[in-house]
Scaffold this motif. Structure first.
Motif, PDB file in Angstrom:
ATOM      1  N   UNK A 102       0.865  -1.182   0.000  1.00 40.20           N
ATOM      2  CA  UNK A 102       0.000   0.000   0.000  1.00 40.20           C
ATOM      3  C   UNK A 102       0.901   1.231   0.000  1.00 40.20           C
ATOM      4  N   UNK A 103       0.671   2.153  -0.935  1.00 35.52           N
ATOM      5  CA  UNK A 103       1.426   3.397  -1.010  1.00 35.52           C
ATOM      6  C   UNK A 103       0.461   4.572  -0.968  1.00 35.52           C
ATOM      7  N   UNK A 104       0.593   5.408   0.026  1.00 34.65           N
ATOM      8  CA  UNK A 104      -0.279   6.569   0.199  1.00 34.65           C
ATOM      9  C   UNK A 104       0.596   7.815   0.185  1.00 34.65           C
ATOM     10  N   UNK A 137       0.695  10.551   4.328  1.00 34.50           N
ATOM     11  CA  UNK A 137       1.681   9.833   3.529  1.00 34.50           C
ATOM     12  C   UNK A 137       2.279   8.692   4.339  1.00 34.50           C
ATOM     13  N   UNK A 138       2.291   7.500   3.768  1.00 35.47           N
ATOM     14  CA  UNK A 138       2.950   6.344   4.390  1.00 35.47           C
ATOM     15  C   UNK A 138       2.994   5.216   3.362  1.00 35.47           C
ATOM     16  N   UNK A 139       3.758   4.178   3.662  1.00 32.40           N
ATOM     17  CA  UNK A 139       3.811   2.982   2.821  1.00 32.40           C
ATOM     18  C   UNK A 139       3.764   1.758   3.721  1.00 32.40           C
ATOM     19  N   UNK A 140       3.112   0.711   3.236  1.00 33.99           N
ATOM     20  CA  UNK A 140       2.999  -0.559   3.954  1.00 33.99           C
ATOM     21  C   UNK A 140       3.676  -1.629   3.110  1.00 33.99           C
ATOM     22  N   UNK A 145      -3.489   7.022  -3.627  1.00 34.24           N
ATOM     23  CA  UNK A 145      -3.360   5.771  -2.891  1.00 34.24           C
ATOM     24  C   UNK A 145      -3.223   4.656  -3.921  1.00 34.24           C
ATOM     25  N   UNK A 146      -2.181   3.850  -3.757  1.00 31.51           N
ATOM     26  CA  UNK A 146      -1.929   2.747  -4.686  1.00 31.51           C
ATOM     27  C   UNK A 146      -1.859   1.451  -3.899  1.00 31.51           C
ATOM     28  N   UNK A 147      -2.626   0.469  -4.335  1.00 33.34           N
ATOM     29  CA  UNK A 147      -2.649  -0.844  -3.693  1.00 33.34           C
ATOM     30  C   UNK A 147      -2.110  -1.860  -4.689  1.00 33.34           C
ATOM     31  N   UNK A 148      -1.029  -2.517  -4.341  1.00 30.58           N
ATOM     32  CA  UNK A 148      -0.392  -3.481  -5.231  1.00 30.58           C
ATOM     33  C   UNK A 148      -0.779  -4.895  -4.815  1.00 30.58           C
TER      34      UNK A 148
END
Length: 244
Positions: free
Chosen positions: A5-7, A47-50, A84-87
């Motif tokens: 997850x990229x926000x 903003x954050x990344x998982x 927001x990007x969900x891979x």
């Protein structure tokens, strides 16, 4: 490896007081807020990344943007700014009884809901018995959904969604419902999914559940990301802010 997850700079706004007069308080608040009168930002500049396999707990008081963030990640809402990007696919354990049709039977709802989540007919057939067994609804398969108790509805919904093979689990307070025996089954099932390497994005007010399942936390306060740290650090900060 790409983030799960990229926000980036995420923001979403809603309208307030769509009908009726605005209060004096709203007038003063609106003078300080960017945007048109009657609007407020539920989230702003988040903003954050998982990373794949991480277990993230989202913390904050009611109305601070937690469920809104979850719905943005799920694709239910679209942002007004940022991205927001969900891979990878998601298994959404949010609004858990939503999407079921009252006049359809349990059997028909399992096939419909699982299919809408991307299961093929063959997959539904292979997993059907497991879904019914987990939900403890053997003997009720031809009962219309609207005639089930609330507990039965929750068990069925969790059972269907937890059978999905998607790599990302989105969970919103689902463990707060149902009796203790069912919650224990949910805990065990989530433990199994995490052991498989799934990514967990978990919104909850239950500190015990957050500490059990999550290693990292995001603390939302007034729609902004106040802290991104270990789950212990985030809960300690949250408790300190609102202990008075």
């Amino acid at each position: 490896m790409a983030a799960a997850i990229e926000v980036d700079g995420l923001g979403v706004r809603f309208r307030r007081n769509r009908r009726g007069r605005r209060s004096i308080k709203d007038l003063f608040a609106g003078a300080r807020r960017r945007g048109r009168p009657g609007e407020f930002w539920a989230l702003r500049d988040v903003t954050f990344a998982v990373q794949p396999g991480e277990s993230i707990g989202v913390v904050g008081r009611n109305g601070q943007g937690k469920s809104t963030l979850l719905r943005l990640v799920a694709g239910v809402l679209l942002p007004d700014e940022g991205s927001v990007r969900v891979n990878g696919g998601v298994a959404p354990l949010i609004e858990i009884t939503g999407g079921f049709v009252g006049d359809l039977t349990v059997r028909e709802n399992v096939r419909l809901t699982a299919g809408l989540h991307g299961m093929s007919r063959g997959e539904v057939s292979r997993r059907y018995d497991d879904i019914i067994a987990f939900a403890e609804l053997a003997g009720f398969e031809d009962t219309p959904y609207k005639h089930l108790s609330n507990g039965m509805k929750v068990r069925l919904a969790f059972s269907v969604v937890s059978q999905l093979d998607e790599p990302i689990l989105l969970v919103d307070e689902v463990l707060a419902v149902g009796d203790k025996a069912f919650r224990d089954k949910c805990y065990k099932r989530i433990d199994e999914l995490l052991a498989e390497g799934r990514t967990l994005f978990f919104v909850s007010h239950n500190e015990r559940d957050l500490r059990r399942f999550c290693t990292r936390g995001l603390y939302l306060d007034k729609g902004v990301l106040a802290l991104d740290g270990t789950i212990g650090e985030v809960l300690d900060r949250y408790n300190a802010d609102y202990s008075a």
